[in-house]
Design a protein around this motif. Structure first.
Motif, PDB file in Angstrom:
ATOM      1  N   LEU A 105      44.981  44.548  29.622  1.00  0.00           N
ATOM      2  CA  LEU A 105      45.981  45.624  29.316  1.00  0.00           C
ATOM      3  C   LEU A 105      47.047  45.050  30.186  1.00  0.00           C
ATOM      4  CD1 LEU A 105      44.487  49.136  28.994  1.00  0.00           C
ATOM      5  CD2 LEU A 105      45.523  47.749  27.187  1.00  0.00           C
ATOM      6  N   ILE A 106      48.343  44.829  29.859  1.00  0.00           N
ATOM      7  CA  ILE A 106      49.330  44.535  30.563  1.00  0.00           C
ATOM      8  C   ILE A 106      50.811  45.376  30.217  1.00  0.00           C
ATOM      9  CG2 ILE A 106      51.186  42.568  31.100  1.00  0.00           C
ATOM     10  CD1 ILE A 106      49.039  40.633  30.824  1.00  0.00           C
ATOM     11  N   GLU A 107      51.182  46.007  31.172  1.00  0.00           N
ATOM     12  CA  GLU A 107      52.437  46.960  30.846  1.00  0.00           C
ATOM     13  C   GLU A 107      53.511  46.242  31.331  1.00  0.00           C
ATOM     14  OE1 GLU A 107      52.308  51.013  31.689  1.00  0.00           O
ATOM     15  OE2 GLU A 107      50.182  51.374  30.913  1.00  0.00           O
ATOM     16  N   ALA A 108      54.796  46.247  30.631  1.00  0.00           N
ATOM     17  CA  ALA A 108      55.957  45.491  30.895  1.00  0.00           C
ATOM     18  C   ALA A 108      57.008  46.672  30.807  1.00  0.00           C
ATOM     19  CB  ALA A 108      56.157  44.176  30.246  1.00  0.00           C
ATOM     20  N   SER A 109      57.520  46.932  31.880  1.00  0.00           N
ATOM     21  CA  SER A 109      58.744  47.754  31.911  1.00  0.00           C
ATOM     22  C   SER A 109      60.050  47.529  32.761  1.00  0.00           C
ATOM     23  CB  SER A 109      58.587  49.437  32.162  1.00  0.00           C
ATOM     24  OG  SER A 109      57.941  49.205  33.443  1.00  0.00           O
ATOM     25  N   ARG A 110      59.773  46.232  32.988  1.00  0.00           N
ATOM     26  CA  ARG A 110      60.897  45.642  34.023  1.00  0.00           C
ATOM     27  C   ARG A 110      62.501  45.532  33.396  1.00  0.00           C
ATOM     28  NH1 ARG A 110      58.759  40.067  36.472  1.00  0.00           N
ATOM     29  NH2 ARG A 110      56.785  40.867  36.383  1.00  0.00           N
ATOM     30  N   TYR A 111      62.601  45.560  32.105  1.00  0.00           N
ATOM     31  CA  TYR A 111      63.493  45.316  31.564  1.00  0.00           C
ATOM     32  C   TYR A 111      64.142  46.660  30.739  1.00  0.00           C
ATOM     33  CZ  TYR A 111      62.962  40.587  33.117  1.00  0.00           C
ATOM     34  OH  TYR A 111      62.782  39.224  33.940  1.00  0.00           O
ATOM     35  N   VAL A 127      35.882  30.564  31.187  1.00  0.00           N
ATOM     36  CA  VAL A 127      37.399  31.065  31.302  1.00  0.00           C
ATOM     37  C   VAL A 127      37.555  32.367  31.280  1.00  0.00           C
ATOM     38  CG1 VAL A 127      39.834  30.791  30.065  1.00  0.00           C
ATOM     39  CG2 VAL A 127      38.523  28.868  30.547  1.00  0.00           C
ATOM     40  N   LEU A 128      36.639  32.940  30.172  1.00  0.00           N
ATOM     41  CA  LEU A 128      36.724  34.312  29.991  1.00  0.00           C
ATOM     42  C   LEU A 128      36.093  35.171  31.320  1.00  0.00           C
ATOM     43  CD1 LEU A 128      37.029  36.942  27.925  1.00  0.00           C
ATOM     44  CD2 LEU A 128      34.715  36.339  27.412  1.00  0.00           C
ATOM     45  N   GLN A 129      35.301  34.535  31.886  1.00  0.00           N
ATOM     46  CA  GLN A 129      34.592  35.357  33.107  1.00  0.00           C
ATOM     47  C   GLN A 129      35.609  35.362  34.214  1.00  0.00           C
ATOM     48  OE1 GLN A 129      30.985  33.479  33.924  1.00  0.00           O
ATOM     49  NE2 GLN A 129      29.789  34.448  32.465  1.00  0.00           N
ATOM     50  N   ARG A 130      36.342  34.362  34.250  1.00  0.00           N
ATOM     51  CA  ARG A 130      37.524  34.008  35.589  1.00  0.00           C
ATOM     52  C   ARG A 130      38.595  35.193  35.218  1.00  0.00           C
ATOM     53  NH1 ARG A 130      35.735  28.641  35.694  1.00  0.00           N
ATOM     54  NH2 ARG A 130      37.521  27.739  34.150  1.00  0.00           N
ATOM     55  N   LEU A 131      39.106  35.251  33.862  1.00  0.00           N
ATOM     56  CA  LEU A 131      40.083  35.970  33.283  1.00  0.00           C
ATOM     57  C   LEU A 131      39.794  37.386  33.542  1.00  0.00           C
ATOM     58  CD1 LEU A 131      42.848  36.291  31.778  1.00  0.00           C
ATOM     59  CD2 LEU A 131      41.405  36.231  29.817  1.00  0.00           C
ATOM     60  N   VAL A 132      38.592  37.858  33.166  1.00  0.00           N
ATOM     61  CA  VAL A 132      38.332  39.444  33.528  1.00  0.00           C
ATOM     62  C   VAL A 132      38.235  39.514  35.004  1.00  0.00           C
ATOM     63  CG1 VAL A 132      36.522  41.015  33.422  1.00  0.00           C
ATOM     64  CG2 VAL A 132      37.032  39.520  31.420  1.00  0.00           C
ATOM     65  N   LYS A 133      37.705  38.734  35.862  1.00  0.00           N
ATOM     66  CA  LYS A 133      37.821  38.698  37.326  1.00  0.00           C
ATOM     67  C   LYS A 133      39.261  38.905  37.806  1.00  0.00           C
ATOM     68  CE  LYS A 133      35.549  37.139  41.369  1.00  0.00           C
ATOM     69  NZ  LYS A 133      34.794  36.021  42.009  1.00  0.00           N
ATOM     70  N   LEU A 134      40.095  37.952  37.398  1.00  0.00           N
ATOM     71  CA  LEU A 134      41.583  37.733  37.806  1.00  0.00           C
ATOM     72  C   LEU A 134      42.104  39.283  37.417  1.00  0.00           C
ATOM     73  CD1 LEU A 134      42.676  34.340  37.335  1.00  0.00           C
ATOM     74  CD2 LEU A 134      42.567  35.479  39.254  1.00  0.00           C
ATOM     75  N   ALA A 135      41.909  39.600  35.931  1.00  0.00           N
ATOM     76  CA  ALA A 135      42.590  40.618  35.708  1.00  0.00           C
ATOM     77  C   ALA A 135      42.380  41.954  36.609  1.00  0.00           C
ATOM     78  CB  ALA A 135      42.265  40.926  34.164  1.00  0.00           C
ATOM     79  N   GLN A 192      41.541  45.624  37.664  1.00  0.00           N
ATOM     80  CA  GLN A 192      41.602  46.844  36.870  1.00  0.00           C
ATOM     81  C   GLN A 192      42.409  46.910  35.564  1.00  0.00           C
ATOM     82  OE1 GLN A 192      43.688  49.304  39.772  1.00  0.00           O
ATOM     83  NE2 GLN A 192      41.409  50.184  40.348  1.00  0.00           N
ATOM     84  N   ARG A 193      42.933  45.468  35.164  1.00  0.00           N
ATOM     85  CA  ARG A 193      43.754  45.725  33.886  1.00  0.00           C
ATOM     86  C   ARG A 193      42.732  45.219  32.886  1.00  0.00           C
ATOM     87  NH1 ARG A 193      48.310  41.614  35.953  1.00  0.00           N
ATOM     88  NH2 ARG A 193      46.620  40.985  36.865  1.00  0.00           N
ATOM     89  N   ALA A 194      41.486  44.703  33.255  1.00  0.00           N
ATOM     90  CA  ALA A 194      40.513  44.619  32.094  1.00  0.00           C
ATOM     91  C   ALA A 194      39.604  45.757  31.881  1.00  0.00           C
ATOM     92  CB  ALA A 194      39.413  43.606  32.910  1.00  0.00           C
TER      93      ALA A 194
END
Length: 145
Positions: free
Chosen positions: A77-83, A58-66, A68-70
């Protein structure tokens, strides 16, 4: 003491401890008038995936899916500024993280099995080709015998 730590449930198998999350509030860009210059409403969520105790696959797939955010250290890293409010951006960042982990927890589909056409299908195709060839040969110039 270990039981008192808050957990965020991703699915039946995986949950994330809040200790593995680090939130930083930053100023958001975009519309908002003077408020955007005074209040830090955007959230930068850092998930320490390498230390979170996720299963290795799961960790390997997570880093791959993330993508540039990894980071190299295994953080996501996830940035949220929608609201316009801190609280809603915090919820949005956590929801996006949970969705990302849930996608990584899904096992990849099995590889495709190669199939061969049946003997009858091959024969029908060749017979059709021969018939089409005969039709095209008939289109030649007429000779006067």
């Amino acid at each position: 003491m270990e039981q008192n730590r808050r957990q965020i449930r991703v699915n039946q198998r995986i949950s994330v401890h809040e200790d593995d999350l680090e939130e930083t509030f930053i100023r958001a860009a975009g519309p908002g008038g003077q408020n955007v210059n005074k209040v830090s409403t955007a959230v930068q969520l850092r998930f320490r995936a390498a230390r979170a105790g996720l299963p290795e696959d799961v960790l390997q797939r997570l880093v791959k899916l993330a993508g540039q955010r990894a980071t190299k250290e295994g953080d996501i890293l996830i940035e949220a500024s929608r609201y316009r409010t801190q609280e809603r951006n915090r919820e949005d960042a956590r929801e996006r993280l949970i969705a990302l982990i849930a996608r990584a927890a899904e096992p990849p589909p099995p590889p495709r099995k190669k199939t061969r056409p049946s003997k009858g299908a091959v024969e029908r195709r060749l017979k059709e080709k021969a018939g089409r060839s005969g039709i095209k040969k008939m289109r030649g110039r007429v000779t006067g015998d």
